[in-house]
Scaffold this motif. Structure first.
Motif, mmCIF file in Angstrom:
data_model
loop_
_atom_site.group_PDB
_atom_site.id
_atom_site.type_symbol
_atom_site.label_atom_id
_atom_site.label_comp_id
_atom_site.label_asym_id
_atom_site.label_seq_id
_atom_site.Cartn_x
_atom_site.Cartn_y
_atom_site.Cartn_z
ATOM 1 N N GLU A 181 0.824 -1.224 0.000
ATOM 2 C CA GLU A 181 0.000 0.000 0.000
ATOM 3 C C GLU A 181 0.854 1.268 0.000
ATOM 4 N N TYR A 182 2.130 1.087 0.419
ATOM 5 C CA TYR A 182 3.054 2.231 0.419
ATOM 6 C C TYR A 182 3.956 2.199 -0.819
ATOM 7 N N PHE A 183 3.623 1.337 -1.770
ATOM 8 C CA PHE A 183 4.400 1.190 -3.017
ATOM 9 C C PHE A 183 5.858 0.828 -2.742
ATOM 10 N N GLU A 184 6.120 0.072 -1.667
ATOM 11 C CA GLU A 184 7.503 -0.308 -1.351
ATOM 12 C C GLU A 184 7.842 -1.589 -2.119
ATOM 13 N N PHE A 185 7.777 -1.529 -3.445
ATOM 14 C CA PHE A 185 7.919 -2.752 -4.240
ATOM 15 C C PHE A 185 9.313 -3.368 -4.138
ATOM 16 N N LEU A 233 10.285 -11.081 -0.330
ATOM 17 C CA LEU A 233 9.552 -12.272 -0.776
ATOM 18 C C LEU A 233 10.511 -13.330 -1.322
ATOM 19 N N ILE A 234 11.466 -12.883 -2.130
ATOM 20 C CA ILE A 234 12.437 -13.832 -2.702
ATOM 21 C C ILE A 234 13.245 -14.455 -1.563
ATOM 22 N N LEU A 255 5.374 -11.497 -7.154
ATOM 23 C CA LEU A 255 6.544 -10.603 -7.217
ATOM 24 C C LEU A 255 7.836 -11.341 -6.894
ATOM 25 N N GLY A 256 7.742 -12.387 -6.077
ATOM 26 C CA GLY A 256 8.963 -12.904 -5.455
ATOM 27 C C GLY A 256 9.370 -14.308 -5.835
ATOM 28 N N SER A 305 0.548 -17.161 2.029
ATOM 29 C CA SER A 305 1.705 -17.760 2.722
ATOM 30 C C SER A 305 2.749 -16.736 3.141
ATOM 31 N N ASP A 306 3.342 -16.944 4.286
ATOM 32 C CA ASP A 306 4.597 -16.323 4.702
ATOM 33 C C ASP A 306 5.303 -17.342 5.603
ATOM 34 N N CYS A 307 6.345 -16.943 6.300
ATOM 35 C CA CYS A 307 7.074 -17.915 7.146
ATOM 36 C C CYS A 307 7.292 -17.363 8.546
#
Ligand SMILES: Cc1cc2nc3c(=O)[nH]c(=O)nc-3n(C[C@H](O)[C@H](O)[C@H](O)COP(=O)(O)OP(=O)(O)OC[C@H]3O[C@@H](n4cnc5c(N)ncnc54)[C@H](O)[C@@H]3O)c2cc1C
Length: 529
Positions: free
Chosen positions: A62-66, A73-74, A138-139, A172-174
């Motif tokens: 949402e803050y465009f921190e791509f 993510l990678i 993205l990742g 998913s996340d970890c």
């Protein structure tokens, strides 16, 4: 002692949090000589007080921190493979209903209310789905499953929630044991030649031509030493600014923004192994995460924090806020009576001039200052998730001052005890139970989750519980304490029960006092070479 003082080390690192220890490991593995000083215990500040997620950070979209989100993510899967004992995949359930309203001032909400004014204060379902689509793609996800929709009436994840929540998204996340991550990096750094000094405060660092003269004080003995180094790394976390201004006495104008985040740990609030992602009316989000088998972890808050030396604590107001936030989702309200423990940490964020604590960037910034002679690298911000990439970026900058330093190596190299497949935990537990008949599955599980393949180095040839020495309660034995004191830099009961493990949730005062006495007798201050 004199010989030691005359030696010149390549890197002197201030701070034994995840960033200091991650840089120490990377640098030592590239053949640099490294000394690291931590004034308290390893991970005693921010790096044991996180939400403990290897995550891309869904909300940062949402803050465009791509850039940050993509890198993180990678990195999740790279880290998971290097430490399958202390990190594991988790599914996150994001309940949704159309009436939700948010007081959000993010770049996305501003854009949305400009082009679609009727969407003001809303986070529509299509926006969440778009965010999750980006998050999935993205990742370069390979191990972790992608987003799914849930009909909450039909699945156990719906049971603890209020009836009005009928649908949810699941992604998913970890999870990661943050303080163990720090200790394992420190151990690996030491195994590769670094010298790790805990309870050692840096009092000052002065430039002497091309060298630094760093004065340290051992907090147990009071002894001071001077160590010479070619380059300094300031990984002081919340103290990064304090180190710049009062220890190095530099005029650097870089600023740090201290943002406190608090968590509450409650009795177990639900009976499955997934985590909830709750959106609040104030535009913020919190997680409710299954924790240490019998508990639920809820957090976090975002509050500006005045001073690194002011110990962060979860205030009554923060406790009320987190209880009220979670109660807007759970069928049974969460109250302060449910709380069994709280913890709080301070994010050392790079000061990008953001208006609110929530909006300040979570990305990291590395600044080298070589104006006055010998160089210093100041580390601002960062996430647990990006520590390895931060260390690689730091080494890029460091390598400019050490021309023959080899390239990156840490991706794909397991941390101590992590040399087994990502899905191999149950197999390790089963084999431990089979080889050590006196262990039950819960005890074996705790050891494998903490030490991975190294759990056997603690148990060695024990045939029965008694062979592990004194029993301190909650499956903590003298054999394990010996390992923690000898190999993991633990000095006190607090180091053991809140950072090497979380048995503080289960041990009583008498048991803790016994551990403290044992540690006082056995934990050795660093031996002078
Ligand atoms: C509430 C909260 C939740 C978070 N959740 C997540 C999350 O889920 N996932 C994620 O990826 N990140 C998360 N983070 C971010 C992450 O925890 C931090 O970015 C990271 O821990 C910072 O590590 P550090 O090494 O820079 O600082 P620290 O861990 O604070 O380490 C700095 C160390 O320097 C030492 N030091 C300072 N001055 C001196 C001196 N003069 N001499 C010797 N030693 C000194 C301190 O004692 C300290 O141990 C969270 C942060 C917070 C606060």
């Amino acid at each position: 002692m004199q010989a030691q003082q005359d030696q010149i080390t390549d890197l002197f690192i201030i701070g034994g949090g995840i960033n200091g220890c991650g840089i120490a490991r990377d640098a030592a593995g590239r053949g640099l000589t490294v000394v690291l000083a931590e004034m308290n215990d390893l991970a005693s500040a921010t790096s044991s007080a996180s939400t403990k997620l290897f995550h891309g950070g869904l909300r940062y979209l949402e803050y465009f921190e791509f850039r940050l989100v993509r890198e993180a993510l990678i990195e999740r899967e790279t880290l998971l493979q290097a430490m399958p004992h202390i990190s594991w995949p988790m599914r996150f359930v994001l309940p949704y209903h159309a009436d939700m309203r948010f007081d959000a001032e993010t770049p996305t909400s501003r854009l949305l209310s400009t082009v679609m004014p009727w969407m003001r204060g809303r986070r529509p379902a299509w926006l969440i789905r778009l965010g999750l689509f980006l998050y999935d793609n993205l990742g370069g996800r390979k191990i972790l499953p992608g987003t799914a929709s849930l009909s909450l009436r039909d699945v156990p994840e719906g049971a603890p929630l209020q009836n009005k929540f009928e649908t949810a998204y699941e992604y998913s996340d970890c999870w990661v044991e943050d303080s163990r991550l720090v200790v394992l990096n420190a151990r690996d750094a030491e195994a590769r030649g670094a010298r790790i000094m805990v309870q050692t405060e840096v009092l000052s660092a002065e430039r002497d031509g091309d060298l630094w003269r760093v004065t340290t004080r051992d907090r147990s003995s009071g002894e001071t030493r001077v160590i010479k180094a070619k380059m300094l790394v300031n990984a002081g976390g919340p103290w990064v600014g304090d180190i710049i201004h009062t220890k190095i006495r530099s005029n650097s104008r870089e600023g740090v923004r201290l943002v406190r985040g608090s968590h509450i740990v409650t009795r177990k609030l639900f009976d499955h192994d997934k985590c909830y992602f709750f959106q609040g009316e104030d535009g913020r989000i919190i997680f409710a995460i299954p924790y240490e088998q019998d508990f639920t972890l809820i957090g976090t808050t975002d509050q500006d924090h005045p001073d690194p030396d002011q110990r962060p604590e979860c205030t009554e107001a923060e406790q009320e806020y987190l209880c009220a936030f979670a109660s807007r989702y759970f069928e049974r309200p969460v109250t302060r009576e449910d709380i069994v423990w709280t913890y709080s940490g301070v994010r050392p964020l790079y000061d990008d001039g953001a208006s609110s604590a929530t909006a300040a960037t979570r990305d990291y910034t590395l600044k080298v200052d070589a104006d006055g002679g010998a160089p210093v690298l100041n580390v601002f911000g960062g996430k647990i998730t990006t520590y390895r990439r931060l260390a690689e970026s730091a080494l890029d900058k460091i390598a400019k001052h050490f021309p023959d330093v080899p390239g990156p190596w840490t991706a794909g190299v397991a941390l101590p005890g992590g040399d087994f497949p990502v899905d191999g935990v149950q197999d390790l537990i089963d084999r431990l139970v089979s080889d050590y008949g006196f262990l039950d599955a819960a005890w074996a599980g705790r050891l494998v989750r903490a030490y991975g393949t190294e759990a056997r180095n603690i148990l060695v040839d024990a045939k029965e519980t008694g062979d592990l020495g004194e029993d301190f309660g909650a499956t903590l034995t003298e054999a394990e304490l010996t390992w923690l004191a000898d190999k993991e830099f633990a000095r006190t009961a607090q180091d053991v029960i809140w950072r090497r493990n979380k048995l503080g949730l289960r041990l009583n005062e008498d048991q803790v006092a016994r551990i403290d006495r044992w540690m006082a007798d056995h934990a050795q201050p660093e031996k002078v070479a």
